[in-house]
Motif scaffolding. Structure first.
Motif, PDB file in Angstrom:
ATOM      1  N   LEU A  33      25.223 -50.548 -20.188  1.00 39.43           N
ATOM      2  CA  LEU A  33      26.604 -49.943 -20.625  1.00 39.43           C
ATOM      3  C   LEU A  33      26.712 -48.633 -20.009  1.00 39.43           C
ATOM      4  CD1 LEU A  33      26.306 -50.603 -24.595  1.00 39.43           C
ATOM      5  CD2 LEU A  33      27.522 -51.919 -23.055  1.00 39.43           C
ATOM      6  N   VAL A  34      27.913 -48.048 -19.890  1.00 41.84           N
ATOM      7  CA  VAL A  34      28.268 -46.894 -19.301  1.00 41.84           C
ATOM      8  C   VAL A  34      29.142 -46.083 -20.365  1.00 41.84           C
ATOM      9  CG1 VAL A  34      28.601 -45.347 -17.305  1.00 41.84           C
ATOM     10  CG2 VAL A  34      27.562 -47.730 -17.069  1.00 41.84           C
ATOM     11  N   GLN A  35      28.831 -45.141 -21.013  1.00 41.92           N
ATOM     12  CA  GLN A  35      29.784 -44.292 -21.683  1.00 41.92           C
ATOM     13  C   GLN A  35      30.359 -43.276 -20.679  1.00 41.92           C
ATOM     14  OE1 GLN A  35      27.862 -43.100 -25.110  1.00 41.92           O
ATOM     15  NE2 GLN A  35      27.926 -44.890 -26.266  1.00 41.92           N
ATOM     16  N   MET A  36      31.744 -43.442 -20.483  1.00 37.25           N
ATOM     17  CA  MET A  36      32.353 -42.535 -19.722  1.00 37.25           C
ATOM     18  C   MET A  36      33.305 -41.572 -20.408  1.00 37.25           C
ATOM     19  SD  MET A  36      31.617 -44.476 -16.956  1.00 37.25           S
ATOM     20  CE  MET A  36      32.772 -43.789 -15.630  1.00 37.25           C
ATOM     21  N   ARG A  37      32.939 -40.295 -19.806  1.00 39.43           N
ATOM     22  CA  ARG A  37      33.669 -39.182 -20.398  1.00 39.43           C
ATOM     23  C   ARG A  37      34.174 -38.353 -19.527  1.00 39.43           C
ATOM     24  NH1 ARG A  37      28.986 -40.231 -23.340  1.00 39.43           N
ATOM     25  NH2 ARG A  37      28.983 -39.816 -25.614  1.00 39.43           N
ATOM     26  N   THR A  38      35.120 -37.608 -19.902  1.00 42.49           N
ATOM     27  CA  THR A  38      35.844 -36.817 -18.955  1.00 42.49           C
ATOM     28  C   THR A  38      34.985 -35.569 -18.154  1.00 42.49           C
ATOM     29  OG1 THR A  38      37.891 -37.070 -20.366  1.00 42.49           O
ATOM     30  CG2 THR A  38      37.897 -35.076 -18.456  1.00 42.49           C
ATOM     31  N   GLU A  39      34.932 -35.694 -16.741  1.00 41.33           N
ATOM     32  CA  GLU A  39      34.328 -34.720 -15.941  1.00 41.33           C
ATOM     33  C   GLU A  39      35.175 -33.623 -15.536  1.00 41.33           C
ATOM     34  OE1 GLU A  39      31.066 -34.866 -15.464  1.00 41.33           O
ATOM     35  OE2 GLU A  39      30.478 -36.876 -15.930  1.00 41.33           O
ATOM     36  N   PHE A  40      34.566 -32.458 -15.756  1.00 40.79           N
ATOM     37  CA  PHE A  40      35.345 -31.043 -15.259  1.00 40.79           C
ATOM     38  C   PHE A  40      34.738 -30.640 -13.858  1.00 40.79           C
ATOM     39  CE2 PHE A  40      35.265 -31.699 -19.990  1.00 40.79           C
ATOM     40  CZ  PHE A  40      36.592 -31.486 -20.102  1.00 40.79           C
ATOM     41  N   HIS A  41      34.860 -31.254 -12.983  1.00 44.51           N
ATOM     42  CA  HIS A  41      34.397 -30.976 -11.757  1.00 44.51           C
ATOM     43  C   HIS A  41      35.052 -29.774 -11.068  1.00 44.51           C
ATOM     44  CE1 HIS A  41      31.765 -34.211 -12.017  1.00 44.51           C
ATOM     45  NE2 HIS A  41      32.410 -35.027 -11.396  1.00 44.51           N
ATOM     46  N   TYR A  42      36.412 -29.817 -11.434  1.00 39.89           N
ATOM     47  CA  TYR A  42      37.391 -28.819 -11.015  1.00 39.89           C
ATOM     48  C   TYR A  42      36.776 -27.473 -11.252  1.00 39.89           C
ATOM     49  CZ  TYR A  42      39.668 -29.776 -15.196  1.00 39.89           C
ATOM     50  OH  TYR A  42      39.892 -30.250 -16.685  1.00 39.89           O
ATOM     51  N   LEU A  43      36.219 -27.445 -12.708  1.00 42.10           N
ATOM     52  CA  LEU A  43      35.641 -25.907 -13.416  1.00 42.10           C
ATOM     53  C   LEU A  43      34.260 -25.642 -12.519  1.00 42.10           C
ATOM     54  CD1 LEU A  43      36.736 -26.504 -17.146  1.00 42.10           C
ATOM     55  CD2 LEU A  43      37.836 -25.421 -15.367  1.00 42.10           C
ATOM     56  N   ASP A  44      33.598 -26.640 -12.398  1.00 40.41           N
ATOM     57  CA  ASP A  44      32.291 -26.319 -11.734  1.00 40.41           C
ATOM     58  C   ASP A  44      32.673 -26.116 -10.227  1.00 40.41           C
ATOM     59  OD1 ASP A  44      30.775 -27.422 -13.575  1.00 40.41           O
ATOM     60  OD2 ASP A  44      30.770 -29.386 -13.042  1.00 40.41           O
ATOM     61  N   ALA A  45      33.469 -26.588  -9.695  1.00 41.95           N
ATOM     62  CA  ALA A  45      33.835 -26.010  -8.104  1.00 41.95           C
ATOM     63  C   ALA A  45      34.502 -24.540  -8.456  1.00 41.95           C
ATOM     64  CB  ALA A  45      35.098 -26.985  -7.684  1.00 41.95           C
ATOM     65  N   THR A  46      35.362 -24.192  -9.327  1.00 44.16           N
ATOM     66  CA  THR A  46      35.895 -22.758  -9.466  1.00 44.16           C
ATOM     67  C   THR A  46      34.852 -22.091  -9.598  1.00 44.16           C
ATOM     68  OG1 THR A  46      37.931 -23.783 -10.285  1.00 44.16           O
ATOM     69  CG2 THR A  46      37.512 -21.503 -10.800  1.00 44.16           C
ATOM     70  N   ALA A  47      33.989 -22.060 -10.522  1.00 44.75           N
ATOM     71  CA  ALA A  47      32.705 -21.525 -10.713  1.00 44.75           C
ATOM     72  C   ALA A  47      31.839 -21.121  -9.431  1.00 44.75           C
ATOM     73  CB  ALA A  47      31.812 -21.704 -11.715  1.00 44.75           C
ATOM     74  N   GLN A  48      31.770 -22.195  -8.568  1.00 48.53           N
ATOM     75  CA  GLN A  48      30.898 -22.279  -7.340  1.00 48.53           C
ATOM     76  C   GLN A  48      31.464 -21.347  -6.466  1.00 48.53           C
ATOM     77  OE1 GLN A  48      29.901 -26.124  -5.822  1.00 48.53           O
ATOM     78  NE2 GLN A  48      29.329 -25.379  -3.977  1.00 48.53           N
ATOM     79  N   LEU A  49      32.843 -21.321  -6.357  1.00 54.11           N
ATOM     80  CA  LEU A  49      33.590 -20.707  -5.284  1.00 54.11           C
ATOM     81  C   LEU A  49      33.906 -19.181  -5.834  1.00 54.11           C
ATOM     82  CD1 LEU A  49      35.493 -21.428  -2.893  1.00 54.11           C
ATOM     83  CD2 LEU A  49      37.475 -21.254  -4.333  1.00 54.11           C
ATOM     84  N   ASP A  50      33.537 -19.078  -7.073  1.00 50.35           N
ATOM     85  CA  ASP A  50      33.581 -17.543  -7.441  1.00 50.35           C
ATOM     86  C   ASP A  50      32.261 -16.874  -7.047  1.00 50.35           C
ATOM     87  OD1 ASP A  50      36.257 -17.640  -8.646  1.00 50.35           O
ATOM     88  OD2 ASP A  50      35.377 -18.036 -10.739  1.00 50.35           O
ATOM     89  N   ALA A  51      31.157 -17.667  -7.250  1.00 51.59           N
ATOM     90  CA  ALA A  51      29.910 -16.926  -6.765  1.00 51.59           C
ATOM     91  C   ALA A  51      29.965 -16.865  -5.207  1.00 51.59           C
ATOM     92  CB  ALA A  51      28.807 -18.209  -7.111  1.00 51.59           C
ATOM     93  N   VAL A  52      30.528 -17.872  -4.589  1.00 51.77           N
ATOM     94  CA  VAL A  52      30.393 -17.637  -3.060  1.00 51.77           C
ATOM     95  C   VAL A  52      31.292 -16.378  -2.707  1.00 51.77           C
ATOM     96  CG1 VAL A  52      31.171 -18.437  -0.990  1.00 51.77           C
ATOM     97  CG2 VAL A  52      30.163 -20.141  -2.545  1.00 51.77           C
ATOM     98  N   ASN A  53      32.353 -16.226  -3.242  1.00 49.73           N
ATOM     99  CA  ASN A  53      33.183 -14.986  -3.014  1.00 49.73           C
ATOM    100  C   ASN A  53      32.500 -13.801  -3.395  1.00 49.73           C
ATOM    101  OD1 ASN A  53      35.316 -16.458  -1.801  1.00 49.73           O
ATOM    102  ND2 ASN A  53      36.259 -16.616  -3.803  1.00 49.73           N
ATOM    103  N   ARG A  54      31.919 -13.910  -4.518  1.00 48.96           N
ATOM    104  CA  ARG A  54      31.140 -12.677  -4.912  1.00 48.96           C
ATOM    105  C   ARG A  54      30.137 -12.145  -4.003  1.00 48.96           C
ATOM    106  NH1 ARG A  54      31.620 -15.014 -10.323  1.00 48.96           N
ATOM    107  NH2 ARG A  54      29.340 -15.757  -9.996  1.00 48.96           N
ATOM    108  N   ARG A  55      29.343 -13.203  -3.507  1.00 49.77           N
ATOM    109  CA  ARG A  55      28.142 -13.132  -2.663  1.00 49.77           C
ATOM    110  C   ARG A  55      28.977 -12.442  -1.220  1.00 49.77           C
ATOM    111  NH1 ARG A  55      24.571 -17.727  -0.115  1.00 49.77           N
ATOM    112  NH2 ARG A  55      26.278 -18.008   1.187  1.00 49.77           N
ATOM    113  N   ARG A  56      29.958 -12.903  -0.915  1.00 45.76           N
ATOM    114  CA  ARG A  56      30.628 -12.648   0.333  1.00 45.76           C
ATOM    115  C   ARG A  56      31.166 -11.257   0.155  1.00 45.76           C
ATOM    116  NH1 ARG A  56      36.026 -14.956   3.038  1.00 45.76           N
ATOM    117  NH2 ARG A  56      35.786 -14.177   5.164  1.00 45.76           N
TER     118      ARG A  56
END
Length: 324
Positions: A185-208
């Motif tokens: 069985l696979v219990q499917m839930r909403t994934e918030f990848h766009y929030l992960d990507a936003t946080a990741q991009l913020d970290a990249v910009n801060r480092r830059r």
């Protein structure tokens, strides 16, 4: 299969039960926890999945479903989230969250002394910050991949590990019930990848930004001290770390999706979920009688205490005449 009924609980129908042979393919049931049952992800409801992918070894599975971006949709936020996903994927992010082992791909943002060329190509992608233009030309931006236009559902396959119950899917044909064993069985839930990507991009910009203020640090020779590490451990933390590492390294495998009303779906249903020749099926014989069966499905009971001997019993009187 017979059932003894009563006046309060009469038998309304009886079915002959058959068990189908084990399938060559894997059979899973996807349970969408937050989706109403009367709104399945189908072509008829304008929500047919656009992509299904799986990591067979780690068991992660994701389904992308189109979003109606022309009704009750926040265009500015949709563009920002879409850009975050596009940019992080542009410099190598293949998955997000648990399916990625919580790993982030961080591009090299600055040029070290002696390096050839300029900044990494990923930096140019991060510099592309035309949010207002994409909002103004929304339809064109959507076609070119700048808009978040899919909703992702994800889960991990829960297989039969011995201690867990074995699930089966049943199909009916006249007075027959055909049971096919599930692989999980696979219990499917909403994934918030766009929030992960936003946080990741913020970290990249801060480092830059930090590198632009402090300047590029020259690469200096460092002392190298060889050490020997254990190849693997068996503690809970080490096993979890090893699992996430292997999940991050495992590549997605894309699956073909067929709508439930397609001919291919009907053919697969008829071919795999029914016993081909019920008349030739051998009959199953139980190795337990009724009492043994009830004992096996019942919760374990405490051992009965041995009856007390008569001399061990204490007589308690409710008379007021005796001293207490």
């Amino acid at each position: 299969m017979a059932h003894m009924g009563s006046e309060d609980d009469p038998v309304v129908s009886e079915y002959d039960v058959f068990i189908t042979p084990e399938l060559e393919h894997q059979l899973y049931v996807l349970q969408y926890i937050n989706r109403p049952p009367d709104l399945p992800f189908t072509k008829a409801t304008q929500s047919q999945p656009s992509e299904i992918r799986i990591k067979p070894q780690s068991g992660f599975l994701e389904v992308d479903v189109p979003i109606n971006i022309r009704s009750n949709y926040n265009k500015p936020q949709g563009v920002r989230w879409g850009e975050a996903l596009r940019k992080t994927k542009g410099f190598g992010q293949k998955a997000y969250g648990t399916a990625a082992g919580f790993e982030r791909v961080m591009p090299r943002m600055s040029t070290r002394p002696g390096a050839a060329g300029g900044e990494a190509p990923a930096a140019a992608a991060i510099d592309d910050d035309n949010i207002d233009e994409y909002i103004t030309n929304f339809e064109d931006a959507n076609e070119k991949g700048h808009v978040l236009n899919t909703q992702t559902f994800g889960g991990q396959i829960m297989g039969d590990e011995g201690s867990a119950p074995s699930y089966m899917v049943g199909t009916f044909k006249d007075d027959q019930l055909h049971l096919t064993k599930l692989n999980g069985l696979v219990q499917m839930r909403t994934e918030f990848h766009y929030l992960d990507a936003t946080a990741q991009l913020d970290a990249v910009n801060r480092r830059r930004e930090k590198e632009s203020q402090e300047g590029a640090k020259p690469t200096e020779p460092k002392a190298f001290l060889p050490t020997v590490k254990k190849s693997g451990g068996d503690t809970a933390a080490e096993l979890t770390q090893s699992f996430f590492k292997s999940a991050n390294q495992e590549k997605w495998a894309k699956l073909q999706y067929s709508d439930e009303d397609s001919q291919l779906a009907y053919d697969a249903y008829s071919e795999h979920l029914f016993l081909a020749d019920p008349s030739a099926a051998p009959k199953l014989h139980s190795t337990m009688n009724n009492s043994q069966y009830l004992d096996n499905i019942s919760a374990p009971s405490k051992k009965r205490r041995a009856p007390r001997r008569r001399e061990d019993l204490v007589e308690i009187s409710d008379s007021d005449d005796e001293d207490v």
